[in-house]
Design an enzyme around this catalytic site. Structure first.
Site, PDB file in Angstrom:
ATOM      1  N   ASP A 122       1.101  -0.730   0.026  1.00  0.00           N
ATOM      2  CA  ASP A 122      -0.413   0.016  -0.159  1.00  0.00           C
ATOM      3  C   ASP A 122       0.942   1.499   0.302  1.00  0.00           C
ATOM      4  O   ASP A 122       1.166   1.251   0.449  1.00  0.00           O
ATOM      5  CB  ASP A 122      -0.972  -0.085   1.093  1.00  0.00           C
ATOM      6  CG  ASP A 122      -2.285  -1.211   1.215  1.00  0.00           C
ATOM      7  OD1 ASP A 122      -2.410  -1.689   0.414  1.00  0.00           O
ATOM      8  OD2 ASP A 122      -2.606  -0.935   1.969  1.00  0.00           O
TER       9      ASP A 122
ATOM     10  N   ASP B 245     -14.396  -3.112  -1.285  1.00  0.00           N
ATOM     11  CA  ASP B 245     -14.786  -3.636  -0.093  1.00  0.00           C
ATOM     12  C   ASP B 245     -15.780  -3.055   0.753  1.00  0.00           C
ATOM     13  O   ASP B 245     -16.330  -1.805   0.563  1.00  0.00           O
ATOM     14  CB  ASP B 245     -13.951  -1.943   0.057  1.00  0.00           C
ATOM     15  CG  ASP B 245     -12.401  -1.708  -1.101  1.00  0.00           C
ATOM     16  OD1 ASP B 245     -12.033  -2.710  -0.708  1.00  0.00           O
ATOM     17  OD2 ASP B 245     -12.141  -0.853  -1.814  1.00  0.00           O
TER      18      ASP B 245
END
Length: 241
Positions: A8, A129
């Site tokens: 990330d 998500d």
């Protein structure tokens, strides 16, 4: 089952968030390319990259770093975060990214997903998500009333081949993943399902593999040493034989 170590990116650094909270961020490296090379040296063949800055900004902020990762490794790289225009999809694919993940754009303009899948096929994936059973968008900062499971079925019916499903409430906490939701998601046979969020034990990966899950993303657990990437990869390879 394919193990996807995760990188990330925020402000050019390798970070991990807890439950998608930008205020709960830990920095693990200021050299993402080096981290990718380390993953490859440990046996990884695939890599999951998220441009966190891009997810909030709505465009690919860390594209130059991601291109460097592709140039310097032989990894199958999939990328998400801030990809909301075809021009950006084209740039990533031309740079050697193998799969581009549409997240917020998939929810706010599903016709865009359908068009991109028709044009680029399996190079397009959708990131779902979920929080409290519904899809969250814009870097997990905004909730919707879209049922996450139903949205996955819509993706499958529209020709999407791969979905990355993240349970936000589990992500980054090292308290285990949501095996129950993946048992349900496995029933959508048309999808290659990639599990993400909270995976922190080997037995969870065994369970996911036994379900028939296509891939699993492991992030914080390998950065903290809770799980050993090399062992995970060897374990899944042995199980496939």
């Amino acid at each position: 089952m394919i193990i996807f170590p995760a990188i990330d990116l925020k402000e050019g650094k390798v970070v991990r968030l807890t439950q998608g909270d930008y205020d709960q961020m830990e920095v693990y490296s200021d050299n993402p390319v080096e981290i990718a090379e380390q993953f490859e040296a440990q046996g990884a063949t695939h890599l999951h990259v998220v441009d966190l800055d891009g997810a909030k900004a709505g465009y690919a902020v860390n594209e130059p770093i991601i291109s460097e990762i592709v140039k310097n490794t032989k990894l199958f790289v999939e990328v998400g975060g801030g990809i909301r225009r075809e021009e950006q999809i084209g740039k990533y694919l031309s740079a050697g990214v193998r799969r581009v993940i549409l997240g917020s754009a998939a929810v706010t303009d599903f016709s865009f997903v359908e068009e991109m899948v028709e044009r680029y096929g399996g190079s397009i994936a959708v990131g779902v998500d979920a929080k409290d059973g519904c899809v969250a968008i814009h870097g997990w900062q905004e909730g919707t009333k879209v049922d996450a499971f139903d949205f996955c079925k819509t993706c499958a019916a529209s020709g999407v081949s791969t979905v990355i499903f993240t349970d936000i409430e589990k992500d980054g906490k090292l308290e285990g993943t949501n095996l129950e939701i993946y048992r349900k998601l496995c029933k959508i046979r048309e999808l290659n399902m990639i599990a993400s969020g909270g995976i922190s034990r080997k037995d969870e990966l065994v369970s996911l593999q036994e379900m028939g899950i296509y891939g699993a993303i492991v992030g914080k657990a390998i950065y903290t040493g809770t799980l050993d990437l090399r062992e995970l990869i060897k374990g899944t390879e042995t199980a496939r034989k």
